[in-house]
Design an enzyme around this catalytic site. Structure first.
Site, PDB file in Angstrom:
ATOM      1  N   HIS A 124      -1.371 111.665 -10.897  1.00  0.00           N
ATOM      2  CA  HIS A 124      -0.258 112.543 -11.280  1.00  0.00           C
ATOM      3  C   HIS A 124      -0.469 113.109 -12.691  1.00  0.00           C
ATOM      4  O   HIS A 124       0.426 112.983 -13.531  1.00  0.00           O
ATOM      5  CB  HIS A 124       1.062 111.764 -11.265  1.00  0.00           C
ATOM      6  CG  HIS A 124       1.418 111.107  -9.963  1.00  0.00           C
ATOM      7  ND1 HIS A 124       2.210 109.987  -9.870  1.00  0.00           N
ATOM      8  CD2 HIS A 124       1.097 111.442  -8.678  1.00  0.00           C
ATOM      9  CE1 HIS A 124       2.373 109.650  -8.600  1.00  0.00           C
ATOM     10  NE2 HIS A 124       1.695 110.505  -7.854  1.00  0.00           N
TER      11      HIS A 124
HETATM   12  C1  LIG Z   1      -4.653 111.887  -3.862  1.00  0.00           C
HETATM   13  C2  LIG Z   1      -3.336 112.349  -4.411  1.00  0.00           C
HETATM   14  C3  LIG Z   1      -2.153 111.761  -3.959  1.00  0.00           C
HETATM   15  C4  LIG Z   1      -0.934 112.179  -4.489  1.00  0.00           C
HETATM   16  N1  LIG Z   1       0.223 111.704  -3.930  1.00  0.00           N
HETATM   17  C5  LIG Z   1       1.418 112.260  -4.285  1.00  0.00           C
HETATM   18  C6  LIG Z   1       2.599 111.945  -3.566  1.00  0.00           C
HETATM   19  O1  LIG Z   1       2.604 111.212  -2.576  1.00  0.00           O
HETATM   20  N2  LIG Z   1       3.762 112.522  -3.980  1.00  0.00           N
HETATM   21  C7  LIG Z   1       3.812 113.362  -5.066  1.00  0.00           C
HETATM   22  O2  LIG Z   1       4.902 113.818  -5.427  1.00  0.00           O
HETATM   23  N3  LIG Z   1       2.695 113.684  -5.745  1.00  0.00           N
HETATM   24  C8  LIG Z   1       1.499 113.191  -5.351  1.00  0.00           C
HETATM   25  N4  LIG Z   1       0.357 113.582  -5.982  1.00  0.00           N
HETATM   26  C9  LIG Z   1       0.469 114.496  -7.144  1.00  0.00           C
HETATM   27  C10 LIG Z   1       0.849 115.929  -6.778  1.00  0.00           C
HETATM   28  O3  LIG Z   1       0.221 116.321  -5.580  1.00  0.00           O
HETATM   29  C11 LIG Z   1       0.462 116.863  -7.952  1.00  0.00           C
HETATM   30  O4  LIG Z   1       1.211 116.478  -9.100  1.00  0.00           O
HETATM   31  C12 LIG Z   1       0.764 118.324  -7.692  1.00  0.00           C
HETATM   32  O5  LIG Z   1       0.230 118.741  -6.461  1.00  0.00           O
HETATM   33  C13 LIG Z   1       0.161 119.175  -8.819  1.00  0.00           C
HETATM   34  O6  LIG Z   1       0.541 120.510  -8.634  1.00  0.00           O
HETATM   35  P1  LIG Z   1      -0.098 121.685  -9.497  1.00  0.00           P
HETATM   36  O7  LIG Z   1       0.447 122.953  -8.961  1.00  0.00           O
HETATM   37  O8  LIG Z   1       0.073 121.391 -10.929  1.00  0.00           O
HETATM   38  O9  LIG Z   1      -1.671 121.588  -9.231  1.00  0.00           O
HETATM   39  P2  LIG Z   1      -2.469 121.623  -7.855  1.00  0.00           P
HETATM   40  O10 LIG Z   1      -1.560 121.443  -6.694  1.00  0.00           O
HETATM   41  O11 LIG Z   1      -3.586 120.665  -8.003  1.00  0.00           O
HETATM   42  O12 LIG Z   1      -3.000 123.113  -7.778  1.00  0.00           O
HETATM   43  C14 LIG Z   1      -4.002 123.640  -8.591  1.00  0.00           C
HETATM   44  C15 LIG Z   1      -4.759 124.658  -7.748  1.00  0.00           C
HETATM   45  O13 LIG Z   1      -5.569 125.453  -8.607  1.00  0.00           O
HETATM   46  C16 LIG Z   1      -6.865 125.564  -8.062  1.00  0.00           C
HETATM   47  N5  LIG Z   1      -7.774 125.782  -9.190  1.00  0.00           N
HETATM   48  C17 LIG Z   1      -8.041 124.938 -10.219  1.00  0.00           C
HETATM   49  N6  LIG Z   1      -8.933 125.501 -11.069  1.00  0.00           N
HETATM   50  C18 LIG Z   1      -9.233 126.725 -10.563  1.00  0.00           C
HETATM   51  C19 LIG Z   1     -10.100 127.769 -10.981  1.00  0.00           C
HETATM   52  N7  LIG Z   1     -10.846 127.675 -12.096  1.00  0.00           N
HETATM   53  N8  LIG Z   1     -10.166 128.889 -10.224  1.00  0.00           N
HETATM   54  C20 LIG Z   1      -9.415 129.022  -9.094  1.00  0.00           C
HETATM   55  N9  LIG Z   1      -8.592 128.049  -8.641  1.00  0.00           N
HETATM   56  C21 LIG Z   1      -8.496 126.915  -9.373  1.00  0.00           C
HETATM   57  C22 LIG Z   1      -7.076 124.248  -7.351  1.00  0.00           C
HETATM   58  O14 LIG Z   1      -8.108 124.313  -6.399  1.00  0.00           O
HETATM   59  C23 LIG Z   1      -5.701 123.997  -6.753  1.00  0.00           C
HETATM   60  O15 LIG Z   1      -5.553 124.608  -5.495  1.00  0.00           O
HETATM   61  C24 LIG Z   1      -0.888 113.186  -5.498  1.00  0.00           C
HETATM   62  C25 LIG Z   1      -2.073 113.781  -5.926  1.00  0.00           C
HETATM   63  C26 LIG Z   1      -3.283 113.387  -5.384  1.00  0.00           C
HETATM   64  C27 LIG Z   1      -4.546 114.068  -5.837  1.00  0.00           C
END
Ligand SMILES: Cc1cc2nc3c(=O)[nH]c(=O)nc-3n(C[C@H](O)[C@H](O)[C@H](O)COP(=O)(O)OP(=O)(O)OC[C@H]3O[C@@H](n4cnc5c(N)ncnc54)[C@H](O)[C@@H]3O)c2cc1C
Length: 509
Positions: A444
């Protein structure tokens, strides 16, 4: 050369939401760039993206994090449309009022619980609950088990026996105690933002989704963001837009900012990157929830659905902490072969694990670049237990977990504690060493582009997500949280996406 109105970088928990909401206005040309692949329909979705218990096998960036000096572990991040919401365990839990009170204390007056609640409600369709705290008709389907497994029931009874409350709705603002975990799963399929938001939006002619497109840096002219440079397979390509919103997550967003010359001056010079804005907070303030397992060998021949992995949790405190939401204790059950293999390296017997997870850690880590090349992984240093309270609280949480597992209510399920062993539990030093050697996180990460008032030197964005020093550039994802919430982070990232998308729709800059 096409000029877009909005470019969104990263199609994850927040980015898919921002793109879907902005493209609701047909006159607005929206481009969503994603480094991973895209599966445009439910039918095309591979098995690992459907099943909420498979999360660490594919569609991963392949990062590693340093936990404590000399110890590294894999640090998964989703690389696919839906981002980490497409690979996570789908626990759908919100932050609590004291979490947002802290955000306000840190100067972010627009982020009190009362102000974020409408957005938590807007994003969900809670199939089981309604009233003032829940939403109906929103994109993310949320449900709880209607009848928990006997093991889960026995765990709740054990928690009640030590003085905890039984909680009917873990997403109620005052929910402290034991109860069933809400999950964003429908008909067995994880409801990522790619399904919940993009599926309905992707047929709009004004929304372009470019997958397998790795963004290198922001193009900046006279302190104004004008586009992005990316590699979509055929070398460098440029995309131009009126506004750019970074939604690449707590690892991706600060990395892109640094490659664009936005970061700590000395750090950028070390990498040979020209400085556009000296913002020392970029990549600092990395926070994650430390999690460790107390593992028990489970009795066989009990009634238990082998496909149920995580159904109940306990939210409480530890170590005499005054914060009633200091710890989570998810109960994991591994009876089925697949879950045992994926999570416990097939020990040859079924496993029950109770996992103290510190919700408000004091330690702070850093994210730095190893190179200006976007194909090379950054250095993720979690710096776990650099604050002594964190180790003390996790150790206390392990003692609580052990005593819960040994309660008479669970005697029909727990054969014996398998790890750590009794001598480890009886020595403070050995337990501390065990924690340092075996602690993971909830995956997270947050806080690496934290929001805050202008007077705060570590703040990277203002509370509307605007990056300091560069106009027309925003961040909206886990990276902007000033402090971590006391719950898994997915719903909060979606809420951030909803909130900033709404501001983007209102603002005419
Ligand atoms: C294994 C795992 C289990 C988890 N379990 C839970 C759970 O059960 N419940 C919960 O609430 N949270 C859980 N989490 C945490 C939660 O999923 C994350 O906090 C949340 O998804 C993050 O959202 P975000 O939009 O910040 O980033 P992300 O959802 O990670 O999105 C970032 C996106 O940007 C893209 N990206 C990154 N760099 C680049 C680049 N240079 N060029 C183009 N694209 C790029 C990535 O590929 C990705 O698609 C878990 C996470 C993981 C990895």
């Amino acid at each position: 050369m096409k000029q877009y109105d909005e470019i969104i970088v990263g199609a994850g928990s927040a980015g898919a939401v921002v793109a879907a909401r902005l493209s609701q206005a047909p006159e607005r040309q929206v481009l969503l760039l994603e480094a991973g692949p895209d599966y445009p329909s439910v039918e095309e979705l591979p098995g690992d993206l459907r099943d909420p218990w498979i999360s660490l096998v594919a569609h991963d960036w392949g990062f590693a994090a340093t936990a404590t000096p000399g110890r590294q572990f894999p640090y998964p991040r989703g690389k696919v449309t839906g981002g980490s919401s497409a690979v996570n365990n789908a626990a759908a839990t919100r932050g609590l009022p004291p979490d947002f009170a802290r955000w306000v204390e840190l100067g972010n007056t627009e982020w009190s619980f009362e102000q974020v609640l409408p957005w938590y409600r807007k994003l969900e369709h809670d199939a089981d609950r309604d009233g003032d705290f829940h939403g109906k008709g929103g994109p993310i389907w949320i449900e709880r088990p209607h009848r928990v497994q006997p093991l889960s029931r026995a765990f709740i009874d054990a928690a009640v026996a030590i003085g905890c409350a039984e909680v009917d709705d873990l997403n109620a603002p005052t929910a402290i105690g034991a109860g069933a975990v809400p999950h964003n799963v429908r008909d067995g399929i994880r409801q990522s933002t790619a399904l919940a938001y993009l599926l309905a939006a992707r047929s709009r002619p004004n929304l372009t989704v470019r997958s397998r497109c790795l963004v290198n840096r922001i193009l900046i002219e006279r302190n104004k963001a004008v586009g992005v440079e990316a590699d979509a397979g055929a070398g460098g390509e440029k995309f131009f837009g009126r506004r750019i919103t970074l939604c690449a997550g707590a690892i991706g967003s600060p990395a892109i900012l640094m490659r664009s010359g936005i970061g700590a001056h000395a750090e950028l010079e070390r990498l040979g990157i020209g400085v556009a804005v000296d913002l020392p907070g970029v990549g600092a303030n990395l926070i994650d929830h430390p999690v460790i397992m107390v593992v028990a060998r489970a009795k066989t021949g009990v009634e238990h659905d082998p496909d149920v992995f995580w159904e109940v949790t306990l939210r409480g405190n530890a170590g005499g902490s005054a914060r009633p939401h200091e710890m989570m204790f998810p109960l994991l059950s591994a009876y089925g072969e697949k879950i045992l293999r994926d999570y416990f390296a097939a020990p040859g017997y079924p496993v029950i694990a109770l996992c103290p997870a510190l919700q408000q850690p004091r330690s702070r880590g850093t994210l730095t670049l190893t190179s200006a090349d976007p194909r090379l992984a950054p250095k993720i240093d979690l710096n776990m237990f650099s604050h002594p309270d964190d180790l003390r609280l996790v150790a206390e949480g392990m003692h609580i977990a052990r005593s819960l597992l040994l309660r008479p209510e669970l005697a029909g399920y727990v054969d014996r504690i398998a790890a750590p062993d009794a001598p480890t539990f009886s020595s403070r030093e050995r337990l501390a060493d065990y924690i340092r050697a075996n602690c993971y996180t909830g995956y997270h990460p947050v806080g690496t582009c934290r929001m805050g008032p202008e007077c705060e030197r570590g703040a990277v964005v203002d509370q509307h997500g605007r990056v300091r020093g560069i106009s027309q550039l925003r961040a909206a994802d886990a990276s902007i949280m000033p402090n971590i919430v006391s719950a898994p982070t997915n719903l909060t990232c979606i809420m951030i996406g909803e909130r900033i998308a709404d501001w983007l729709c209102e603002e005419q800059d």
